[in-house]
Design a protein around this motif. Structure first.
Motif, mmCIF file in Angstrom:
data_model
loop_
_atom_site.group_PDB
_atom_site.id
_atom_site.type_symbol
_atom_site.label_atom_id
_atom_site.label_comp_id
_atom_site.label_asym_id
_atom_site.label_seq_id
_atom_site.Cartn_x
_atom_site.Cartn_y
_atom_site.Cartn_z
ATOM 1 N N ALA A 90 0.696 -1.957 0.013
ATOM 2 C CA ALA A 90 -0.089 -0.247 0.080
ATOM 3 C C ALA A 90 1.439 2.049 -0.252
ATOM 4 C CB ALA A 90 -1.229 0.006 1.466
ATOM 5 N N TYR A 91 1.507 1.312 0.445
ATOM 6 C CA TYR A 91 2.769 2.703 0.749
ATOM 7 C C TYR A 91 3.255 2.673 -0.359
ATOM 8 C CZ TYR A 91 2.711 3.222 6.004
ATOM 9 O OH TYR A 91 2.478 3.406 7.303
ATOM 10 N N GLN A 92 4.236 1.318 -1.175
ATOM 11 C CA GLN A 92 4.743 1.377 -2.512
ATOM 12 C C GLN A 92 4.016 1.856 -3.499
ATOM 13 O OE1 GLN A 92 5.856 -2.395 -3.563
ATOM 14 N NE2 GLN A 92 7.423 -1.539 -4.956
ATOM 15 N N LYS A 93 2.214 1.636 -3.084
ATOM 16 C CA LYS A 93 1.226 2.040 -4.349
ATOM 17 C C LYS A 93 1.493 3.348 -4.256
ATOM 18 C CE LYS A 93 -3.011 0.900 -5.913
ATOM 19 N NZ LYS A 93 -4.283 0.384 -6.111
ATOM 20 N N ALA A 94 1.181 3.838 -3.224
ATOM 21 C CA ALA A 94 1.371 5.311 -2.908
ATOM 22 C C ALA A 94 2.409 5.916 -3.285
ATOM 23 C CB ALA A 94 0.553 5.380 -1.510
ATOM 24 N N VAL A 134 5.957 6.397 -1.632
ATOM 25 C CA VAL A 134 5.957 6.136 -0.655
ATOM 26 C C VAL A 134 7.587 5.345 -0.531
ATOM 27 C CG1 VAL A 134 6.337 5.862 1.532
ATOM 28 C CG2 VAL A 134 3.965 6.885 1.275
ATOM 29 N N LYS A 135 8.238 6.324 -0.056
ATOM 30 C CA LYS A 135 9.896 5.487 -0.115
ATOM 31 C C LYS A 135 9.691 4.579 0.628
ATOM 32 C CE LYS A 135 14.861 6.996 -0.688
ATOM 33 N NZ LYS A 135 15.540 8.036 -1.306
ATOM 34 N N PRO A 177 11.196 -6.527 -1.772
ATOM 35 C CA PRO A 177 12.082 -6.391 -2.334
ATOM 36 C C PRO A 177 12.653 -5.008 -2.642
ATOM 37 C CG PRO A 177 10.832 -6.803 -4.234
ATOM 38 C CD PRO A 177 10.122 -6.790 -3.071
ATOM 39 N N ALA A 178 11.500 -4.423 -2.826
ATOM 40 C CA ALA A 178 11.654 -2.832 -3.158
ATOM 41 C C ALA A 178 12.119 -1.679 -1.716
ATOM 42 C CB ALA A 178 10.224 -1.783 -3.765
ATOM 43 N N VAL A 179 12.153 -2.602 -0.465
ATOM 44 C CA VAL A 179 12.096 -1.611 0.290
ATOM 45 C C VAL A 179 13.860 -1.863 0.696
ATOM 46 C CG1 VAL A 179 12.260 -1.660 3.105
ATOM 47 C CG2 VAL A 179 10.574 -2.967 1.675
ATOM 48 N N LEU A 180 14.700 -0.262 0.661
ATOM 49 C CA LEU A 180 15.705 0.100 1.023
ATOM 50 C C LEU A 180 16.018 -0.242 2.869
ATOM 51 C CD1 LEU A 180 15.409 3.244 -0.692
ATOM 52 C CD2 LEU A 180 16.659 1.245 -1.506
#
Length: 396
Positions: free
Chosen positions: A259-263, A265-266, A278-281
């Protein structure tokens, strides 16, 4: 001291004047935003700077809300009768002159001026240069409304000088200013606290957390975590870190991260968090300490409520902290143990706001412990004195 009815009529006049001048206020704000874009102001600060009809209307409604609140002046706070016959009364009185130094938030001009006026104090306003045109017309509009009611317009004063040295001079006017309130980023607040000879109330810096406990209901937790980050990321009560109990992580994290990614949000996350997206830094200690004020957040999986509290104690700024839980013992433990001006159970940190607390508007959210803490409304802008009534008593 002005009569309460006189103050309320003046506040209504100020609110009406803001509404009448909305086109000119928005025109001035447009010029500020043009200059801000040229100066490459961040998206978060640009959002704080931006005014529209809805936000001008909110400023006016904040002033009207003050008229519905009891006048905080000359209230008897406490009565004491001593064995020797002395009658002592503790009475609320205005602070005097309150100076507010703030960054690119023109709504503060109206909020601070209105609160100080209702509290019986004069306001000295020094907004950031990025909002110079907006602050100038808002302050002028409020002053004109006072003058039209036969009141001295200098009760509200706006410092228009963009010279940075003016702030340094202001910080040392202890003879003329009773209280100084900085509103803005950590740099501004630390500078004022470090250099001011005037008493200061620290406000604003908000590294706020949402902790999702083991017993949390997923839908409730999802809604709160999203609202706390997304409803307005650029404000100090927005969540900057999400903490998740390890026993609920496998169910909750895939949903919230997506949901964060869709909005947009980094996301910075711990090793356990990164397994679910996998997109989380990778998150560093600096990431957990940051007040992002943007579409960016840090996430960490914790073993239990104690680790969550330890993390908040280490990285928090004593602003607003929330727990999502169905466990009454953990809710009570969080309320008692977390070191913050506001602790919330099953509610978004975005509610920590003067308007939402029923204070009308606010002059800031204090993160310190002396005198005032949390959203500062009328009562927090008062001092007191003692009236002592005797019949000739002398001390032996």
């Amino acid at each position: 001291m002005l009569d309460s009815a006189v103050k309320n009529q003046a506040l209504l006049a100020m609110a009406a004047a803001l509404e009448a001048k909305t086109p000119k206020i928005l025109q001035a704000n447009f010029l500020d935003r043009q200059r801000a874009r040229q100066n490459k102001l961040s998206a978060a600060l640009l959002d704080r700077l931006t005014l529209n009809e809805k936000r001008v209307q909110a400023m006016a409604e904040g002033l009207r809300a003050l008229t519905k609140l009891p006048d905080p002046n000359n209230r008897v706070l406490e009565k004491i009768r001593r064995p020797n016959g002395l009658r002592i009364e503790k009475i609320s009185v205005p602070l005097g002159v309150i100076a507010t130094i703030y960054e690119a938030r023109p709504n503060v001009t109206a909020d601070a001026a209105g609160l100080c006026f209702k509290a019986g104090s004069a306001s000295l306003l020094r907004g950031g240069s990025d909002a110079a045109e907006s602050n100038k017309i808002i302050a002028a509009t409020l002053r004109q409304a006072l003058q039209a009611r036969g009141l001295p317009p200098d009760i509200i004063q706006n410092i228009e000088s963009a010279d940075r040295h003016a702030v340094g001079e202001l910080l040392n006017l202890r003879e003329y200013i009773d209280l100084l309130i900085p509103r803005g980023g950590a740099g501004l607040i630390q500078k004022v606290v470090r250099e001011s000879s005037i008493p200061v109330i620290e406000t604003g810096t908000g590294n706020c957390h949402v902790y999702v406990d083991e017993s949390a209901r997923l839908k409730k937790a999802l809604n709160i975590a999203l609202n706390a980050k997304l409803s307005r990321p650029s404000v100090c009560n927005a969540a900057e870190t999400l903490l998740v109990h390890e026993k609920i992580a496998a169910k909750f994290l895939p949903q919230i991260l997506q949901a964060y990614q869709k909005a947009g949000v980094k996301i910075h996350g711990c090793v356990k968090t990164r397994k679910y997206n996998p997109a989380v830094l990778p998150a560093t200690p600096e990431d957990y300490a940051r007040e992002y004020l943007d579409l960016e957040i840090a996430v960490k999986v914790v073993a239990d409520i104690d680790e969550a509290l330890e993390h908040i104690y280490r990285y928090g700024t004593k602003h607003s902290e929330a727990i999502v839980t169905e466990n009454k013992q953990n809710a009570e433990k969080f309320l008692q143990k977390v070191d913050a001006a506001a602790a919330l159970v099953n509610a978004s940190t975005r509610f920590v706001d003067g308007g939402e607390f029923g204070f009308g508007c606010e002059i800031g959210i204090s993160t310190q412990k002396l005198h005032a803490r949390g959203p500062m409304g009328l009562r927090e802008l008062m001092s007191y004195k003692y009236f002592v009534h005797g019949k000739g008593q002398i001390r032996k």
